[in-house]
Design a protein around this motif. Structure first.
Motif, PDB file in Angstrom:
ATOM      1  N   PHE A  82       0.796  -1.220   0.000  1.00 47.10           N
ATOM      2  CA  PHE A  82       0.000   0.000   0.000  1.00 47.10           C
ATOM      3  C   PHE A  82       0.835   1.280   0.000  1.00 47.10           C
ATOM      4  O   PHE A  82       0.292   2.358  -0.208  1.00 47.10           O
ATOM      5  CB  PHE A  82      -0.990  -0.020   1.163  1.00 47.10           C
ATOM      6  CG  PHE A  82      -2.163  -0.912   0.890  1.00 47.10           C
ATOM      7  CD1 PHE A  82      -3.353  -0.389   0.430  1.00 47.10           C
ATOM      8  CD2 PHE A  82      -2.065  -2.287   1.067  1.00 47.10           C
ATOM      9  CE1 PHE A  82      -4.444  -1.212   0.148  1.00 47.10           C
ATOM     10  CE2 PHE A  82      -3.140  -3.115   0.793  1.00 47.10           C
ATOM     11  CZ  PHE A  82      -4.328  -2.571   0.333  1.00 47.10           C
ATOM     12  N   GLU A  83       2.144   1.191   0.198  1.00 49.70           N
ATOM     13  CA  GLU A  83       2.984   2.382   0.040  1.00 49.70           C
ATOM     14  C   GLU A  83       3.043   2.810  -1.425  1.00 49.70           C
ATOM     15  O   GLU A  83       3.446   3.926  -1.738  1.00 49.70           O
ATOM     16  CB  GLU A  83       4.397   2.156   0.594  1.00 49.70           C
ATOM     17  CG  GLU A  83       5.194   1.091  -0.119  1.00 49.70           C
ATOM     18  CD  GLU A  83       4.987  -0.299   0.473  1.00 49.70           C
ATOM     19  OE1 GLU A  83       5.853  -1.151   0.207  1.00 49.70           O
ATOM     20  OE2 GLU A  83       3.990  -0.539   1.174  1.00 49.70           O
ATOM     21  N   HIS A  84       2.605   1.927  -2.310  1.00 48.17           N
ATOM     22  CA  HIS A  84       2.591   2.214  -3.748  1.00 48.17           C
ATOM     23  C   HIS A  84       1.179   2.465  -4.261  1.00 48.17           C
ATOM     24  O   HIS A  84       0.909   2.289  -5.448  1.00 48.17           O
ATOM     25  CB  HIS A  84       3.223   1.057  -4.522  1.00 48.17           C
ATOM     26  CG  HIS A  84       4.635   0.775  -4.129  1.00 48.17           C
ATOM     27  ND1 HIS A  84       5.666   1.651  -4.374  1.00 48.17           N
ATOM     28  CD2 HIS A  84       5.181  -0.281  -3.474  1.00 48.17           C
ATOM     29  CE1 HIS A  84       6.793   1.150  -3.905  1.00 48.17           C
ATOM     30  NE2 HIS A  84       6.520  -0.020  -3.348  1.00 48.17           N
ATOM     31  N   LEU A  85       0.281   2.879  -3.363  1.00 50.68           N
ATOM     32  CA  LEU A  85      -1.099   3.165  -3.740  1.00 50.68           C
ATOM     33  C   LEU A  85      -1.404   4.624  -3.445  1.00 50.68           C
ATOM     34  O   LEU A  85      -1.025   5.155  -2.391  1.00 50.68           O
ATOM     35  CB  LEU A  85      -2.062   2.267  -2.948  1.00 50.68           C
ATOM     36  CG  LEU A  85      -3.545   2.432  -3.277  1.00 50.68           C
ATOM     37  CD1 LEU A  85      -3.843   1.884  -4.677  1.00 50.68           C
ATOM     38  CD2 LEU A  85      -4.404   1.722  -2.242  1.00 50.68           C
ATOM     39  N   GLY A  88      -5.824   9.709  -3.365  1.00 50.92           N
ATOM     40  CA  GLY A  88      -6.349  11.073  -3.317  1.00 50.92           C
ATOM     41  C   GLY A  88      -6.569  11.478  -1.874  1.00 50.92           C
ATOM     42  O   GLY A  88      -5.642  11.511  -1.092  1.00 50.92           O
ATOM     43  N   GLU A  89      -7.799  11.718  -1.498  1.00 50.10           N
ATOM     44  CA  GLU A  89      -8.123  12.193  -0.157  1.00 50.10           C
ATOM     45  C   GLU A  89      -8.053  11.068   0.880  1.00 50.10           C
ATOM     46  O   GLU A  89      -7.689  11.290   2.018  1.00 50.10           O
ATOM     47  CB  GLU A  89      -9.520  12.814  -0.153  1.00 50.10           C
ATOM     48  CG  GLU A  89      -9.704  13.857  -1.238  1.00 50.10           C
ATOM     49  CD  GLU A  89      -9.842  15.236  -0.680  1.00 50.10           C
ATOM     50  OE1 GLU A  89     -10.171  15.374   0.497  1.00 50.10           O
ATOM     51  OE2 GLU A  89      -9.609  16.182  -1.442  1.00 50.10           O
ATOM     52  N   ALA A  90      -8.448   9.860   0.494  1.00 51.65           N
ATOM     53  CA  ALA A  90      -8.410   8.746   1.438  1.00 51.65           C
ATOM     54  C   ALA A  90      -6.982   8.231   1.548  1.00 51.65           C
ATOM     55  O   ALA A  90      -6.084   8.689   0.869  1.00 51.65           O
ATOM     56  CB  ALA A  90      -9.341   7.635   0.960  1.00 51.65           C
ATOM     57  N   GLY A  91      -6.772   7.291   2.379  1.00 49.34           N
ATOM     58  CA  GLY A  91      -5.442   6.701   2.466  1.00 49.34           C
ATOM     59  C   GLY A  91      -5.051   6.492   3.907  1.00 49.34           C
ATOM     60  O   GLY A  91      -5.851   6.027   4.708  1.00 49.34           O
ATOM     61  N   GLY A  92      -3.822   6.875   4.238  1.00 47.83           N
ATOM     62  CA  GLY A  92      -3.333   6.636   5.572  1.00 47.83           C
ATOM     63  C   GLY A  92      -2.958   5.187   5.784  1.00 47.83           C
ATOM     64  O   GLY A  92      -3.238   4.608   6.819  1.00 47.83           O
ATOM     65  N   PHE A  93      -2.332   4.596   4.782  1.00 48.99           N
ATOM     66  CA  PHE A  93      -1.966   3.190   4.855  1.00 48.99           C
ATOM     67  C   PHE A  93      -0.575   2.973   5.431  1.00 48.99           C
ATOM     68  O   PHE A  93      -0.104   1.847   5.486  1.00 48.99           O
ATOM     69  CB  PHE A  93      -2.061   2.540   3.483  1.00 48.99           C
ATOM     70  CG  PHE A  93      -3.447   2.595   2.894  1.00 48.99           C
ATOM     71  CD1 PHE A  93      -4.492   1.903   3.484  1.00 48.99           C
ATOM     72  CD2 PHE A  93      -3.703   3.346   1.766  1.00 48.99           C
ATOM     73  CE1 PHE A  93      -5.778   1.960   2.961  1.00 48.99           C
ATOM     74  CE2 PHE A  93      -4.977   3.409   1.223  1.00 48.99           C
ATOM     75  CZ  PHE A  93      -6.012   2.715   1.826  1.00 48.99           C
ATOM     76  N   CYS A  94       0.094   4.056   5.833  1.00 45.61           N
ATOM     77  CA  CYS A  94       1.432   3.939   6.400  1.00 45.61           C
ATOM     78  C   CYS A  94       1.449   4.541   7.804  1.00 45.61           C
ATOM     79  O   CYS A  94       0.751   5.500   8.098  1.00 45.61           O
ATOM     80  CB  CYS A  94       2.461   4.652   5.522  1.00 45.61           C
ATOM     81  SG  CYS A  94       2.699   3.873   3.913  1.00 45.61           S
ATOM     82  N   TYR A 117      -0.865  -6.982   7.294  1.00 41.11           N
ATOM     83  CA  TYR A 117       0.109  -6.567   8.307  1.00 41.11           C
ATOM     84  C   TYR A 117       0.777  -5.261   7.886  1.00 41.11           C
ATOM     85  O   TYR A 117       0.707  -4.852   6.727  1.00 41.11           O
ATOM     86  CB  TYR A 117       1.156  -7.664   8.506  1.00 41.11           C
ATOM     87  CG  TYR A 117       1.950  -7.990   7.265  1.00 41.11           C
ATOM     88  CD1 TYR A 117       3.194  -7.417   7.039  1.00 41.11           C
ATOM     89  CD2 TYR A 117       1.457  -8.876   6.310  1.00 41.11           C
ATOM     90  CE1 TYR A 117       3.923  -7.704   5.892  1.00 41.11           C
ATOM     91  CE2 TYR A 117       2.170  -9.168   5.169  1.00 41.11           C
ATOM     92  CZ  TYR A 117       3.402  -8.589   4.975  1.00 41.11           C
ATOM     93  OH  TYR A 117       4.103  -8.874   3.832  1.00 41.11           O
ATOM     94  N   TYR A 118       1.444  -4.619   8.846  1.00 43.10           N
ATOM     95  CA  TYR A 118       2.237  -3.437   8.564  1.00 43.10           C
ATOM     96  C   TYR A 118       3.695  -3.849   8.547  1.00 43.10           C
ATOM     97  O   TYR A 118       4.181  -4.525   9.456  1.00 43.10           O
ATOM     98  CB  TYR A 118       2.005  -2.347   9.616  1.00 43.10           C
ATOM     99  CG  TYR A 118       0.717  -1.603   9.366  1.00 43.10           C
ATOM    100  CD1 TYR A 118       0.728  -0.411   8.659  1.00 43.10           C
ATOM    101  CD2 TYR A 118      -0.492  -2.118   9.794  1.00 43.10           C
ATOM    102  CE1 TYR A 118      -0.448   0.262   8.399  1.00 43.10           C
ATOM    103  CE2 TYR A 118      -1.677  -1.451   9.536  1.00 43.10           C
ATOM    104  CZ  TYR A 118      -1.658  -0.258   8.842  1.00 43.10           C
ATOM    105  OH  TYR A 118      -2.816   0.391   8.579  1.00 43.10           O
ATOM    106  N   GLY A 119       4.406  -3.465   7.496  1.00 43.93           N
ATOM    107  CA  GLY A 119       5.807  -3.823   7.375  1.00 43.93           C
ATOM    108  C   GLY A 119       6.530  -2.843   6.461  1.00 43.93           C
ATOM    109  O   GLY A 119       5.920  -1.984   5.836  1.00 43.93           O
ATOM    110  N   ARG A 120       7.826  -3.021   6.415  1.00 44.30           N
ATOM    111  CA  ARG A 120       8.664  -2.181   5.542  1.00 44.30           C
ATOM    112  C   ARG A 120       8.525  -2.660   4.100  1.00 44.30           C
ATOM    113  O   ARG A 120       8.104  -3.774   3.845  1.00 44.30           O
ATOM    114  CB  ARG A 120      10.127  -2.245   5.982  1.00 44.30           C
ATOM    115  CG  ARG A 120      10.354  -1.606   7.323  1.00 44.30           C
ATOM    116  CD  ARG A 120      11.845  -1.590   7.630  1.00 44.30           C
ATOM    117  NE  ARG A 120      12.072  -0.955   8.893  1.00 44.30           N
ATOM    118  CZ  ARG A 120      12.418   0.324   9.022  1.00 44.30           C
ATOM    119  NH1 ARG A 120      12.573   1.068   7.965  1.00 44.30           N
ATOM    120  NH2 ARG A 120      12.621   0.824  10.210  1.00 44.30           N
TER     121      ARG A 120
END
Length: 123
Positions: A82-85, A88-94, A117-120
């Protein structure tokens, strides 16, 4: 096959052939494939169930970079980074240096989420 003793007639014939072909010959020869780095087609090519999940999380018009999706084991496993998504206004995946990753597996012709999961960005 035409043969010329003098190269000038050969050049003239070549130029005449290009002129007869018209500008379309020049345009076809100069086309270069271009893929926008934030391309909605990267989402459009996902299986429907994964595409719907991403659209639900992101909202309208999600756009993804080249490495948003990786395919493993002959596309039996699909990983989303998701760092590559771009939403626009939504998000906050990092969260700091860690971003949301999801893994989907194909079972019975449909994909289902097996890991979130959250990862590098190095897996």
């Amino acid at each position: 096959m035409l043969t010329f003793r003098n190269p000038i007639p050969a050049i003239v014939v070549g130029v005449l052939l290009l002129l007869v072909s018209g500008p379309r010959a020049f345009a076809l020869g100069s086309q270069v494939g271009h893929d926008d780095p934030w391309n909605p087609e990267h989402i459009d090519h996902l299986p429907p169930e994964i595409r719907n999940a991403v659209t639900h999380m992101c909202g309208n018009s999600p756009r993804a970079a080249h490495y948003f999706v990786t395919y493993l084991n002959h596309a039996q496993i699909i990983k989303l980074h998701f760092e590559h998504l771009h939403c626009g206004e939504a998000g906050g995946f990092c969260r700091g240096d860690n971003c949301l990753h999801q893994e989907y597996v194909s079972k019975g012709g449909q994909y289902r989420l097996i890991k979130s999961y959250y990862g590098r960005d190095n897996d």
